[in-house]
Scaffold this motif. Structure first.
Motif, PDB file in Angstrom:
ATOM      1  N   GLY A  34      -3.205   1.179  -1.402  1.00 28.36           N
ATOM      2  CA  GLY A  34      -1.941   0.947  -2.093  1.00 28.36           C
ATOM      3  C   GLY A  34      -1.598  -0.533  -2.172  1.00 28.36           C
ATOM      4  N   ALA A  35      -1.824  -1.250  -1.084  1.00 28.85           N
ATOM      5  CA  ALA A  35      -1.549  -2.691  -1.082  1.00 28.85           C
ATOM      6  C   ALA A  35      -2.473  -3.418  -2.049  1.00 28.85           C
ATOM      7  N   TRP A  36      -3.747  -3.028  -2.050  1.00 28.37           N
ATOM      8  CA  TRP A  36      -4.686  -3.664  -2.968  1.00 28.37           C
ATOM      9  C   TRP A  36      -4.290  -3.403  -4.416  1.00 28.37           C
ATOM     10  N   LEU A  37      -3.885  -2.177  -4.731  1.00 24.79           N
ATOM     11  CA  LEU A  37      -3.456  -1.856  -6.096  1.00 24.79           C
ATOM     12  C   LEU A  37      -2.188  -2.621  -6.473  1.00 24.79           C
ATOM     13  N   ALA A  38      -1.279  -2.823  -5.537  1.00 23.98           N
ATOM     14  CA  ALA A  38      -0.064  -3.586  -5.821  1.00 23.98           C
ATOM     15  C   ALA A  38      -0.406  -5.043  -6.128  1.00 23.98           C
ATOM     16  N   VAL A  39      -1.321  -5.624  -5.367  1.00 24.06           N
ATOM     17  CA  VAL A  39      -1.753  -7.002  -5.621  1.00 24.06           C
ATOM     18  C   VAL A  39      -2.451  -7.089  -6.970  1.00 24.06           C
ATOM     19  N   ALA A  41      -1.997  -5.152  -9.586  1.00 25.61           N
ATOM     20  CA  ALA A  41      -0.994  -5.009 -10.646  1.00 25.61           C
ATOM     21  C   ALA A  41      -0.199  -6.298 -10.823  1.00 25.61           C
ATOM     22  N   ALA A  42       0.157  -6.949  -9.735  1.00 27.93           N
ATOM     23  CA  ALA A  42       0.912  -8.200  -9.823  1.00 27.93           C
ATOM     24  C   ALA A  42       0.081  -9.289 -10.496  1.00 27.93           C
ATOM     25  N   ARG A  43      -1.196  -9.372 -10.172  1.00 24.23           N
ATOM     26  CA  ARG A  43      -2.063 -10.368 -10.800  1.00 24.23           C
ATOM     27  C   ARG A  43      -2.242 -10.091 -12.287  1.00 24.23           C
ATOM     28  N   ARG A  45      -0.105  -8.531 -14.256  1.00 23.10           N
ATOM     29  CA  ARG A  45       1.164  -8.848 -14.921  1.00 23.10           C
ATOM     30  C   ARG A  45       1.314 -10.355 -15.102  1.00 23.10           C
TER      31      ARG A  45
END
Length: 52
Positions: A34-39, A41-43, A45
């Motif tokens: 989940g943390a990797w996917l959040a990072v 997604a932020a990159r 965006r």
């Protein structure tokens, strides 16, 4: 796109392995994914905002 396909396959493997792993291991692995996917997604965006 290939990366997402690999992630789906790895998630399937983790779900299959969840039947054999202990609950804390599964929760930690889920949190890491989940943390990797959040990072990711932020990159993505940020990259889209730079190209506009």
């Amino acid at each position: 796109m290939t990366l997402l396909a690999v992630l789906v396959v790895l998630t399937g493997l983790l779900i299959g392995a969840a039947g054999y792993a202990t609950t804390p291991v599964v929760l930690i692995a889920g949190a890491l994914i989940g943390a990797w996917l959040a990072v990711f997604a932020a990159r993505e965006r940020a990259a889209r905002r730079r190209h506009r």
